[in-house]
Design a protein around this motif. Sequence first.
Motif, PDB file in Angstrom:
ATOM      1  N   GLY A  78       0.829  -1.207   0.000  1.00  0.00           N
ATOM      2  CA  GLY A  78       0.000   0.000   0.000  1.00  0.00           C
ATOM      3  C   GLY A  78       0.859   1.251   0.000  1.00  0.00           C
ATOM      4  N   GLN A  79       1.935   1.225   0.777  1.00  0.00           N
ATOM      5  CA  GLN A  79       2.834   2.383   0.829  1.00  0.00           C
ATOM      6  C   GLN A  79       3.467   2.657  -0.534  1.00  0.00           C
ATOM      7  OE1 GLN A  79       1.981   4.348   3.311  1.00  0.00           O
ATOM      8  NE2 GLN A  79       4.120   4.843   3.683  1.00  0.00           N
ATOM      9  N   GLU A 142      -8.705   9.580   3.403  1.00  0.00           N
ATOM     10  CA  GLU A 142      -8.844   8.196   3.832  1.00  0.00           C
ATOM     11  C   GLU A 142     -10.217   8.111   4.462  1.00  0.00           C
ATOM     12  OE1 GLU A 142      -4.738   7.230   5.740  1.00  0.00           O
ATOM     13  OE2 GLU A 142      -6.306   6.239   6.888  1.00  0.00           O
ATOM     14  N   ASN A 146      -7.878   5.529   9.070  1.00  0.00           N
ATOM     15  CA  ASN A 146      -7.201   4.598   9.973  1.00  0.00           C
ATOM     16  C   ASN A 146      -6.251   5.395  10.872  1.00  0.00           C
ATOM     17  OD1 ASN A 146      -5.704   2.534  11.169  1.00  0.00           O
ATOM     18  ND2 ASN A 146      -4.370   2.333   9.401  1.00  0.00           N
ATOM     19  N   THR A 173      -8.668   1.546   1.640  1.00  0.00           N
ATOM     20  CA  THR A 173      -8.160   0.360   2.340  1.00  0.00           C
ATOM     21  C   THR A 173      -9.179  -0.210   3.307  1.00  0.00           C
ATOM     22  OG1 THR A 173      -5.918   1.250   2.242  1.00  0.00           O
ATOM     23  CG2 THR A 173      -6.324  -0.480   3.863  1.00  0.00           C
ATOM     24  N   LYS A 196      -4.772  -5.648   3.585  1.00  0.00           N
ATOM     25  CA  LYS A 196      -5.781  -5.743   4.653  1.00  0.00           C
ATOM     26  C   LYS A 196      -6.982  -6.582   4.187  1.00  0.00           C
ATOM     27  CE  LYS A 196      -2.962  -2.570   6.144  1.00  0.00           C
ATOM     28  NZ  LYS A 196      -1.850  -2.906   6.992  1.00  0.00           N
ATOM     29  N   LEU A 205       1.721  -8.639   1.258  1.00  0.00           N
ATOM     30  CA  LEU A 205       1.578  -7.187   1.137  1.00  0.00           C
ATOM     31  C   LEU A 205       1.253  -6.842  -0.307  1.00  0.00           C
ATOM     32  CD1 LEU A 205       3.798  -7.432   3.686  1.00  0.00           C
ATOM     33  CD2 LEU A 205       3.521  -4.970   3.492  1.00  0.00           C
TER      34      LEU A 205
HETATM   35  C1  LIG Z   1      -5.281   3.291   5.318  1.00  0.00           C
HETATM   36  C2  LIG Z   1      -3.960   2.674   4.964  1.00  0.00           C
HETATM   37  N1  LIG Z   1      -3.348   3.027   3.831  1.00  0.00           N
HETATM   38  C3  LIG Z   1      -2.168   2.490   3.496  1.00  0.00           C
HETATM   39  C4  LIG Z   1      -1.530   1.558   4.278  1.00  0.00           C
HETATM   40  C5  LIG Z   1      -0.195   1.025   3.867  1.00  0.00           C
HETATM   41  O1  LIG Z   1      -0.322  -0.266   3.362  1.00  0.00           O
HETATM   42  P1  LIG Z   1       0.854  -1.358   3.376  1.00  0.00           P
HETATM   43  O2  LIG Z   1       1.060  -1.737   4.803  1.00  0.00           O
HETATM   44  O3  LIG Z   1       0.288  -2.451   2.525  1.00  0.00           O
HETATM   45  O4  LIG Z   1       2.055  -0.733   2.796  1.00  0.00           O
HETATM   46  C6  LIG Z   1      -2.128   1.148   5.447  1.00  0.00           C
HETATM   47  C7  LIG Z   1      -1.473   0.164   6.315  1.00  0.00           C
HETATM   48  O5  LIG Z   1      -1.875  -0.079   7.443  1.00  0.00           O
HETATM   49  C8  LIG Z   1      -3.377   1.717   5.809  1.00  0.00           C
HETATM   50  O6  LIG Z   1      -3.996   1.369   6.935  1.00  0.00           O
END
Ligand SMILES: Cc1ncc(COP(=O)(O)O)c(C=O)c1O
Length: 373
Positions: A78-79, A142, A146, A173, A196, A205
């Motif tokens: 995700g990052q 978002e 989160n 997410t 997730k 991942l």
């Molecule tokens: C809302 C949100 N975006 C992005 C990410 C990043 O994802 P990743 O851990 O797959 O890099 C997370 C990870 O917890 C998240 O909660």
Amino acid sequence: MSEWGDGTRSVHAGLPEPAPGQPFLPGPVFAAPYHLDPWQGPAGAPNGYGRPDNPTRRLLEAAVGELEGGDCRVFASGQAAITGLLLTVLRPGDTVLLPADGYFPVRAFATDMLEAIGVRVLFVPTAGPYPSLDGVRLVLVETPANPGLDVVDVAALAGRARAAGALLAVDNTTATPLGQRPLELGADLVVASGTKALTGHSDLLLGYVASRSAELVEAVTMWRNTTGAIPGAFDAWLAHRSLATMDLRLGRQSANAEAVAALLASRPDVTGLRWPGRPEDPAYPVASKQMRRMPGVLSFDLGDADRVARFIDAARLVVAATSFGGLHTTADRRAQWGDDTSAGFVRLSCGVEDTADLVADIAAALDAADPTS
Ligand SMILES: Cc1ncc(COP(=O)(O)O)c(C=O)c1O
């Protein structure tokens, strides 16, 4: 595809046409280089080199794209997807609006990296109020956020962004494409962690960006292919296999969250309960309008770190782990990661255990964590 229900769409997303003798979902293709046609070179076949080209990845992208309602590119995490999107779209001198209460590493990336290259970064609470978007290049929200689980009205913000000439990206997410379709609500881009609830087994991942704009998808593809932020073939295959059960998993997770929220709301030893599906929750009016189903994640406060540890230790069905959206119920005390939450703040991710078992276990663990209550 769009006329079908969520279960049907999850099971069939991205699968090739049935062909006798072939599996439902073809196995992962492991290749760095592929054979080339000696005369035509890369023009002679769809696959030349593994960084830009992989058929397993393309099937997963077709699946997620169908569910989100746009074209999709998957990333290694995700990052990787979020930072890739930010760096694809933003240039020195641009202004970006980010959630003040969103995923902490995204905020850290913005202040450490984006500001260093001359991007102006503004943080806004997810629930607003949002400032004028004049002169803003990109708004990333978002929703639900989160870990605080506030929400924003995507359609309303999309209208404001469009009027100001800004792009709107939604981190999907927590909701997943079955919980919310930001592109239909008017967002330009969806970005998400597939680590997730999308894939839901706590074993890989993944990230993705989706959009209906060919220009944006092309720019994101160029970024992904040149930086090499791709998922491996096995992870892509595993993710696609896991999508088939998304409707079933989310159904149970959401039902569990509803029952756990009712339990937590009745307990005097729990404060700050947030779950956007509770009619009493401040996020409910917007969430119930724009979301197609509620997430399995909720948050609350147990006062201090010791009490959180006693609670998790006493529970048999709640394990201490970060991340969320998996099959197993997990609790994460966010402050231990440097998140700017209070010491007793817990993000609880409901798994797919039987609802009655989970509720009974959490009630007993809360009793055990505080024998005086
Ligand atoms: C809302 C949100 N975006 C992005 C990410 C990043 O994802 P990743 O851990 O797959 O890099 C997370 C990870 O917890 C998240 O909660």
